[in-house]
Design a protein around this motif. Sequence first.
Motif, mmCIF file in Angstrom:
data_model
loop_
_atom_site.group_PDB
_atom_site.id
_atom_site.type_symbol
_atom_site.label_atom_id
_atom_site.label_comp_id
_atom_site.label_asym_id
_atom_site.label_seq_id
_atom_site.Cartn_x
_atom_site.Cartn_y
_atom_site.Cartn_z
ATOM 1 N N ARG A 35 0.835 -1.215 0.000
ATOM 2 C CA ARG A 35 0.000 0.000 0.000
ATOM 3 C C ARG A 35 0.861 1.253 0.000
ATOM 4 N NH1 ARG A 35 -3.658 -2.587 3.366
ATOM 5 N NH2 ARG A 35 -2.772 -1.654 5.217
ATOM 6 N N ALA A 38 2.395 1.800 -3.402
ATOM 7 C CA ALA A 38 1.366 2.285 -4.333
ATOM 8 C C ALA A 38 1.084 3.761 -4.085
ATOM 9 C CB ALA A 38 0.101 1.456 -4.194
ATOM 10 N N GLU A 39 0.991 4.125 -2.788
ATOM 11 C CA GLU A 39 0.706 5.507 -2.402
ATOM 12 C C GLU A 39 1.857 6.438 -2.797
ATOM 13 O OE1 GLU A 39 0.077 7.342 1.882
ATOM 14 O OE2 GLU A 39 -1.294 5.630 1.528
ATOM 15 N N HIS A 41 3.945 6.223 -5.119
ATOM 16 C CA HIS A 41 4.106 6.403 -6.566
ATOM 17 C C HIS A 41 2.796 6.690 -7.289
ATOM 18 C CE1 HIS A 41 8.344 5.337 -6.515
ATOM 19 N NE2 HIS A 41 8.026 4.490 -5.572
ATOM 20 N N ASP A 42 1.700 6.806 -6.535
ATOM 21 C CA ASP A 42 0.385 7.109 -7.097
ATOM 22 C C ASP A 42 -0.004 6.108 -8.193
ATOM 23 O OD1 ASP A 42 -2.000 8.536 -7.270
ATOM 24 O OD2 ASP A 42 -1.245 9.808 -8.894
ATOM 25 N N VAL A 43 0.091 4.807 -7.843
ATOM 26 C CA VAL A 43 -0.273 3.726 -8.767
ATOM 27 C C VAL A 43 -1.115 2.694 -8.023
ATOM 28 C CG1 VAL A 43 1.763 3.923 -10.264
ATOM 29 C CG2 VAL A 43 1.856 2.446 -8.240
ATOM 30 N N ASP A 44 -1.718 1.795 -8.786
ATOM 31 C CA ASP A 44 -2.388 0.631 -8.201
ATOM 32 C C ASP A 44 -1.433 -0.541 -8.328
ATOM 33 O OD1 ASP A 44 -4.847 1.821 -7.550
ATOM 34 O OD2 ASP A 44 -5.559 1.595 -9.616
ATOM 35 N N ILE A 45 -1.217 -1.272 -7.225
ATOM 36 C CA ILE A 45 -0.384 -2.468 -7.269
ATOM 37 C C ILE A 45 -1.234 -3.615 -6.764
ATOM 38 C CG2 ILE A 45 1.713 -3.617 -6.482
ATOM 39 C CD1 ILE A 45 2.958 -0.866 -6.045
ATOM 40 N N GLU A 46 -1.298 -4.667 -7.563
ATOM 41 C CA GLU A 46 -2.164 -5.785 -7.217
ATOM 42 C C GLU A 46 -1.442 -7.101 -7.466
ATOM 43 O OE1 GLU A 46 -6.526 -7.458 -8.609
ATOM 44 O OE2 GLU A 46 -5.831 -5.524 -9.355
ATOM 45 N N ILE A 57 1.383 -3.444 -11.817
ATOM 46 C CA ILE A 57 1.482 -2.030 -11.436
ATOM 47 C C ILE A 57 0.756 -1.243 -12.519
ATOM 48 C CG2 ILE A 57 3.037 -0.103 -10.938
ATOM 49 C CD1 ILE A 57 5.276 -2.222 -10.501
ATOM 50 N N ALA A 67 7.387 3.400 -9.910
ATOM 51 C CA ALA A 67 7.036 2.271 -9.043
ATOM 52 C C ALA A 67 7.781 1.013 -9.480
ATOM 53 C CB ALA A 67 5.526 2.032 -9.076
#
Length: 161
Positions: A35, A38-39, A41-46, A57, A67
């Motif tokens: 989290r 992700a925060e 780098h302002d991305v979604d990581i799943e 990413i 990221a």
Amino acid sequence: SLDKIIEQARKECVFVNIPDSAMSAFIGKGGTNIRQLAEDHDVDIERLRKEPSCIRIQGDEASVEGAHVAVIAWLNDWEASHVGKTVELEEAFIPAILGKQGSTVSTIQRATRCKIDIDRRGLTLTVRGGDESNREEALNKVNEIIDEEKKKILEREAEIL
């Protein structure tokens, strides 16, 4: 053009393989590390459900690139502090090494106090943890399984002929 759209999509969505034994450290307790990354780098990581040793990413191009660099740097640090022995293996031997529901690989891991990572994409097996002799023992056990499987294949081929 379609090529430009595809190229842009590749820059906005990147996949990274992370060894199984590194995944829990990468995710962090309750997901804190993943989290935070992700925060930052302002991305979604799943983590992918169908490919549990892979993360995705997603975000805008510059953020994804930042990221991705951060994840690779984390991985390099992790691998430097978790030295392992890596060998290449044939896909045909993976089920035998794993055993029913992972029972064979679990038995080897318990007996040698090592962690065994199998990368199905790269067709490699890495033994980490324990000391040098533990890693050697784990690799010897894996090689015994491979030798047994090779014998079985040869026997089957002989029966056919």
